[in-house]
Write an enzyme that holds these catalytic residues in place. Structure first.
Site, short mmCIF file in Angstrom:
data_model
loop_
_atom_site.label_atom_id
_atom_site.label_comp_id
_atom_site.label_asym_id
_atom_site.label_seq_id
_atom_site.Cartn_x
_atom_site.Cartn_y
_atom_site.Cartn_z
N HIS A 1 7.44 5.74 1.17
CA HIS A 1 7.84 4.42 0.63
C HIS A 1 8.63 4.93 -0.68
O HIS A 1 9.81 4.39 -0.83
CB HIS A 1 6.86 3.60 0.25
N SER B 1 0.98 7.47 5.76
CA SER B 1 0.84 5.99 6.13
C SER B 1 -0.08 5.17 5.42
O SER B 1 -1.01 5.59 4.77
CB SER B 1 0.51 6.13 7.77
N ALA C 1 0.99 -1.10 -0.05
CA ALA C 1 -0.12 0.24 0.13
C ALA C 1 0.98 1.29 -0.13
O ALA C 1 0.94 2.19 0.76
CB ALA C 1 -0.96 -0.28 1.00
#
EC number: 6.3.2.1
Length: 283
Positions: free
Chosen positions: A37, A185, A32
């Site tokens: 990231h 997140s 996800a």
């Protein structure tokens, strides 16, 4: 970009790269993916010759089965993001591949895991350490990249690297935030529109705490102030807010000169658990 689904395939590929003298970067994730990231992937691509990104929702680090069941899983969309960011190989194993038999090994990180996340999520860091150790052994990276949003996790992995003599450099990157301050997140995807509007209150509370540190308020006074501030929002249930030494993660009762402090919190919002932190230096 290669997609590897077995431990043997990952080991074979990384051993080939090492024989060729290639520097390997590893970005462990649970998928996800978001900009936080991708920042790690881009940094790894700049600093290493090849980049492995793992996507594995690790069951052993969830102490809440419902949280594990609901954790967002978007492998196809994630794969589309990774190639342009510089990923060389995506490691996408199944649970059976990572845990062919139940693991019985138990890590004990002492005082590092008896506070904050460790205290509220029993067994969580044992699961983190287990899966990270597996990834380090399979990939043998020269560098491993983690986000500072998971502040305590970074401290745990740093201890793991030191204690087990993993031959790699741990790289931690600052938290990436949305325009309104909410820490990026994967769990943010689960917030309802109403909860998403409220969520930035967590970062505002941390900013207020940072200001109070600079104004020389006592740690206890800051804990009370944050609890009172977040208590004004009925949809937020504060699990913890801690004023901790950034090195040891232990609660701070009084200031020391030039001490690095981690202001850390966890809260429930509309059934979604969110964490955040700010690091500040005393004067």
């Amino acid at each position: 970009m290669q997609i590897l689904q077995t431990a043997a395939a990952l080991q074979a590929q990384t051993e080939t790269w090492r024989r060729e003298g290639q520097r390997i970067g590893l970005v462990p994730t649970m998928g996800a993916l978001h900009e936080g990231h991708l920042q790690l992937v881009r940094a790894a691509a700049q600093e290493c010759d090849v980049v492995v990104v793992s996507i594995f929702v690790n069951p052993t680090q969830f102490n809440n089965p419902e949280d594990y069941r609901l954790y967002p899983r978007l492998p196809e969309a994630d794969a589309e993001l990774l190639g342009p960011a510089g990923c060389t190989a995506l490691f996408l194993p199944s649970v059976e591949e990572m845990y062919p038999r139940p693991t019985v090994l138990h890590f004990d990180f002492g005082s590092l895991e008896r506070v904050m996340e460790g205290a509220h999520r029993p067994g969580h860091f044992n699961g983190v350490a287990t899966v990270v150790s597996k990834l380090f052994h399979l990939c043998r990276p020269h560098r491993a990249y983690f986000g500072q949003k998971d502040f305590q996790q970074v401290a745990i992995v740093r201890q793991l690297v030191q204690d087990l003599s993993f031959d790699l450099e741990l790289v931690a990157f600052p938290t990436i935030r949305e325009a309104d301050g909410l820490a990026m997140s994967s769990r943010n995807r689960r917030l309802t529109p109403e909860a998403r509007l409220v969520a930035p209150a967590l970062y505002r509370a941390l900013q207020q705490a940072e200001q109070l540190v600079h104004q020389h308020n006592t740690p206890d006074a800051i804990r009370i102030a944050v609890a009172e501030l977040l208590g004004q929002e009925p949809s937020i249930t504060l699990e913890y807010f801690e004023v901790a030494d950034a090195e040891t993660l232990q609660p701070v009762s009084e200031w020391k000169p030039n001490q690095t402090i981690a202001l850390c919190l966890a809260a429930q919002l509309g059934g979604v658990r969110l964490i955040d932190n700010v690091v500040v230096k005393t004067v």
